[in-house]
Design a protein around this motif. Structure first.
Motif, PDB file in Angstrom:
ATOM      1  N   VAL A 129    -115.183 -34.911-128.713  1.00 46.80           N
ATOM      2  CA  VAL A 129    -114.961 -33.778-129.628  1.00 46.80           C
ATOM      3  C   VAL A 129    -115.623 -34.016-130.989  1.00 46.80           C
ATOM      4  CG1 VAL A 129    -112.831 -33.007-128.497  1.00 46.80           C
ATOM      5  CG2 VAL A 129    -112.693 -34.643-130.396  1.00 46.80           C
ATOM      6  N   GLN A 130    -116.423 -35.078-131.055  1.00 50.96           N
ATOM      7  CA  GLN A 130    -117.255 -35.367-132.222  1.00 50.96           C
ATOM      8  C   GLN A 130    -116.475 -35.597-133.514  1.00 50.96           C
ATOM      9  OE1 GLN A 130    -120.481 -32.509-132.375  1.00 50.96           O
ATOM     10  NE2 GLN A 130    -121.007 -32.911-130.247  1.00 50.96           N
ATOM     11  N   LEU A 131    -115.378 -36.335-133.372  1.00 46.80           N
ATOM     12  CA  LEU A 131    -114.690 -36.792-134.584  1.00 46.80           C
ATOM     13  C   LEU A 131    -115.338 -38.098-135.031  1.00 46.80           C
ATOM     14  CD1 LEU A 131    -112.155 -36.093-136.389  1.00 46.80           C
ATOM     15  CD2 LEU A 131    -111.015 -37.949-135.163  1.00 46.80           C
ATOM     16  N   ASP A 132    -115.710 -38.174-136.305  1.00 51.89           N
ATOM     17  CA  ASP A 132    -116.338 -39.395-136.835  1.00 51.89           C
ATOM     18  C   ASP A 132    -115.517 -40.626-136.456  1.00 51.89           C
ATOM     19  OD1 ASP A 132    -118.089 -37.800-138.124  1.00 51.89           O
ATOM     20  OD2 ASP A 132    -117.293 -38.150-140.147  1.00 51.89           O
ATOM     21  N   PRO A 133    -116.165 -41.689-135.962  1.00 50.03           N
ATOM     22  CA  PRO A 133    -115.433 -42.904-135.570  1.00 50.03           C
ATOM     23  C   PRO A 133    -114.510 -43.434-136.668  1.00 50.03           C
ATOM     24  CG  PRO A 133    -117.695 -43.042-134.850  1.00 50.03           C
ATOM     25  CD  PRO A 133    -117.598 -41.778-135.652  1.00 50.03           C
ATOM     26  N   GLU A 134    -114.947 -43.358-137.926  1.00 49.44           N
ATOM     27  CA  GLU A 134    -114.092 -43.883-139.011  1.00 49.44           C
ATOM     28  C   GLU A 134    -112.815 -43.057-139.174  1.00 49.44           C
ATOM     29  OE1 GLU A 134    -116.824 -43.143-142.468  1.00 49.44           O
ATOM     30  OE2 GLU A 134    -115.121 -41.976-143.172  1.00 49.44           O
ATOM     31  N   LYS A 135    -112.807 -41.842-138.614  1.00 47.21           N
ATOM     32  CA  LYS A 135    -111.616 -40.993-138.731  1.00 47.21           C
ATOM     33  C   LYS A 135    -110.640 -41.174-137.572  1.00 47.21           C
ATOM     34  CE  LYS A 135    -113.893 -37.809-141.774  1.00 47.21           C
ATOM     35  NZ  LYS A 135    -114.639 -36.562-141.959  1.00 47.21           N
ATOM     36  N   HIS A 136    -111.034 -41.956-136.563  1.00 46.10           N
ATOM     37  CA  HIS A 136    -110.144 -42.158-135.411  1.00 46.10           C
ATOM     38  C   HIS A 136    -108.827 -42.793-135.832  1.00 46.10           C
ATOM     39  CE1 HIS A 136    -113.539 -42.121-132.124  1.00 46.10           C
ATOM     40  NE2 HIS A 136    -113.598 -41.095-132.951  1.00 46.10           N
ATOM     41  N   VAL A 137    -108.891 -43.675-136.822  1.00 47.69           N
ATOM     42  CA  VAL A 137    -107.683 -44.400-137.220  1.00 47.69           C
ATOM     43  C   VAL A 137    -107.038 -43.793-138.467  1.00 47.69           C
ATOM     44  CG1 VAL A 137    -108.360 -46.581-136.166  1.00 47.69           C
ATOM     45  CG2 VAL A 137    -109.083 -46.077-138.499  1.00 47.69           C
ATOM     46  N   ARG A 138    -107.570 -42.656-138.878  1.00 43.26           N
ATOM     47  CA  ARG A 138    -107.005 -42.027-140.074  1.00 43.26           C
ATOM     48  C   ARG A 138    -105.758 -41.202-139.720  1.00 43.26           C
ATOM     49  NH1 ARG A 138    -110.595 -38.338-143.999  1.00 43.26           N
ATOM     50  NH2 ARG A 138    -111.916 -40.158-144.181  1.00 43.26           N
ATOM     51  N   ARG A 139    -104.804 -41.205-140.620  1.00 45.60           N
ATOM     52  CA  ARG A 139    -103.612 -40.375-140.393  1.00 45.60           C
ATOM     53  C   ARG A 139    -103.995 -38.904-140.317  1.00 45.60           C
ATOM     54  NH1 ARG A 139    -100.879 -42.402-144.725  1.00 45.60           N
ATOM     55  NH2 ARG A 139    -100.684 -40.278-145.508  1.00 45.60           N
ATOM     56  N   ILE A 140    -103.328 -38.192-139.406  1.00 42.66           N
ATOM     57  CA  ILE A 140    -103.624 -36.787-139.155  1.00 42.66           C
ATOM     58  C   ILE A 140    -103.617 -35.945-140.431  1.00 42.66           C
ATOM     59  CG2 ILE A 140    -102.529 -34.720-138.152  1.00 42.66           C
ATOM     60  CD1 ILE A 140    -104.172 -36.320-136.178  1.00 42.66           C
ATOM     61  N   ASN A 141    -102.651 -36.195-141.295  1.00 39.08           N
ATOM     62  CA  ASN A 141    -102.568 -35.322-142.476  1.00 39.08           C
ATOM     63  C   ASN A 141    -103.620 -35.642-143.541  1.00 39.08           C
ATOM     64  OD1 ASN A 141    -101.372 -37.645-143.349  1.00 39.08           O
ATOM     65  ND2 ASN A 141     -99.328 -36.777-143.579  1.00 39.08           N
ATOM     66  N   ARG A 142    -104.533 -36.554-143.214  1.00 38.82           N
ATOM     67  CA  ARG A 142    -105.690 -36.769-144.091  1.00 38.82           C
ATOM     68  C   ARG A 142    -106.993 -36.303-143.443  1.00 38.82           C
ATOM     69  NH1 ARG A 142    -105.384 -40.164-148.584  1.00 38.82           N
ATOM     70  NH2 ARG A 142    -107.266 -41.249-147.979  1.00 38.82           N
ATOM     71  N   LEU A 143    -106.872 -35.506-142.382  1.00 41.27           N
ATOM     72  CA  LEU A 143    -108.050 -34.913-141.744  1.00 41.27           C
ATOM     73  C   LEU A 143    -108.099 -33.419-142.071  1.00 41.27           C
ATOM     74  CD1 LEU A 143    -107.795 -36.527-138.197  1.00 41.27           C
ATOM     75  CD2 LEU A 143    -109.356 -37.163-140.040  1.00 41.27           C
ATOM     76  N   SER A 144    -109.302 -32.839-141.988  1.00 41.96           N
ATOM     77  CA  SER A 144    -109.438 -31.398-142.216  1.00 41.96           C
ATOM     78  C   SER A 144    -108.807 -30.636-141.057  1.00 41.96           C
ATOM     79  CB  SER A 144    -110.912 -31.024-142.364  1.00 41.96           C
ATOM     80  OG  SER A 144    -111.547 -30.939-141.101  1.00 41.96           O
ATOM     81  N   GLY A 145    -108.620 -29.337-141.234  1.00 43.15           N
ATOM     82  CA  GLY A 145    -107.990 -28.503-140.196  1.00 43.15           C
ATOM     83  C   GLY A 145    -108.751 -28.528-138.883  1.00 43.15           C
ATOM     84  N   GLY A 146    -110.070 -28.364-138.966  1.00 42.87           N
ATOM     85  CA  GLY A 146    -110.888 -28.364-137.751  1.00 42.87           C
ATOM     86  C   GLY A 146    -110.913 -29.733-137.088  1.00 42.87           C
TER      87      GLY A 146
END
Ligand SMILES: Nc1ncnc2c1ncn2[C@@H]1O[C@H](COP(=O)(O)OP(=O)(O)OP(=O)(O)O)[C@@H](O)[C@H]1O
Ligand SMILES: [Mg+2]
Length: 162
Positions: A129-146
């Motif tokens: 789904v093309q989520l940046d690898p560095e964002k895999h371990v990021r908490r959900i509420n620190r990701l954008s809506g999409g």
């Protein structure tokens, strides 16, 4: 009338700083219908949160009928949000204080798949789904809506082999 002046909002991500809103300026006359367009993660919601006084800029200001939000006391900001702002939020049903990868692993845990296999599959799905690898371990509420929606898609695919 809304005047946006040299608006900047930065976030720290580990030792990197990202600038989803980087020196944005524009004016909107009363009665104007406007759209903000951009790819997922480009900063649309960050900008809207600043316009709606749900977040404070790193620098710059938003003037509403000539009055700057930056200099407004909290009591006035509350009044502004209540009286002048209508917001429809993006919806998701992820667990906000778990990381993206933990959210995708959860249904596999319920299905009894062992940990190493869960982690590998979750990472594959997040890549799909093309989520940046560095964002895999990021908490959900620190990701954008999409980005969150894409995590939700990855999670939905977690237990369906085909
Ligand atoms: N609280 C936060 N901490 C760190 N980074 C954040 C935070 N909120 C958003 N970001 C990052 O800032 C960038 C912009 O996010 P924003 O929510 O503004 O995107 P968007 O344009 O609304 O995307 P979408 O179309 O996916 O909703 C993204 O890279 C996101 O990961
Ligand atoms: Mg958004």
């Amino acid at each position: 009338m809304i005047e946006v002046k040299n608006l900047v909002r930065t976030f720290k991500s580990g030792d990197r700083t990202i600038k989803p809103v980087n020196d944005v300026s524009f004016e909107l006359e009363q009665g104007t219908l406007a759209s903000i367009v951009g790819k997922s993660g480009s900063g649309k919601s960050t900008l809207l949160s600043l316009l709606g006084a749900l977040d404070k800029p790193t620098s710059g200001d938003v003037l509403v009928n000539g009055v700057g939000l930056a200099g407004m006391p909290d009591s006035k900001l509350t009044e502004y949000r209540r009286r002048d702002i209508g917001f429809v939020f993006q919806q998701f049903n992820l667990i906000p204080n778990l990381s993206a990868v933990d959210n995708v692993m959860l249904p596999m845990e319920f299905a009894g798949i062992r940990k190493a296999a869960r982690l590998e599959r979750a990472r594959e799905l997040l890549e799909q789904v093309q989520l940046d690898p560095e964002k895999h371990v990021r908490r959900i509420n620190r990701l954008s809506g999409g980005e969150q929606q894409r995590v939700a898609i990855a999670r939905a695919l977690a237990n369906s082999p085909n």
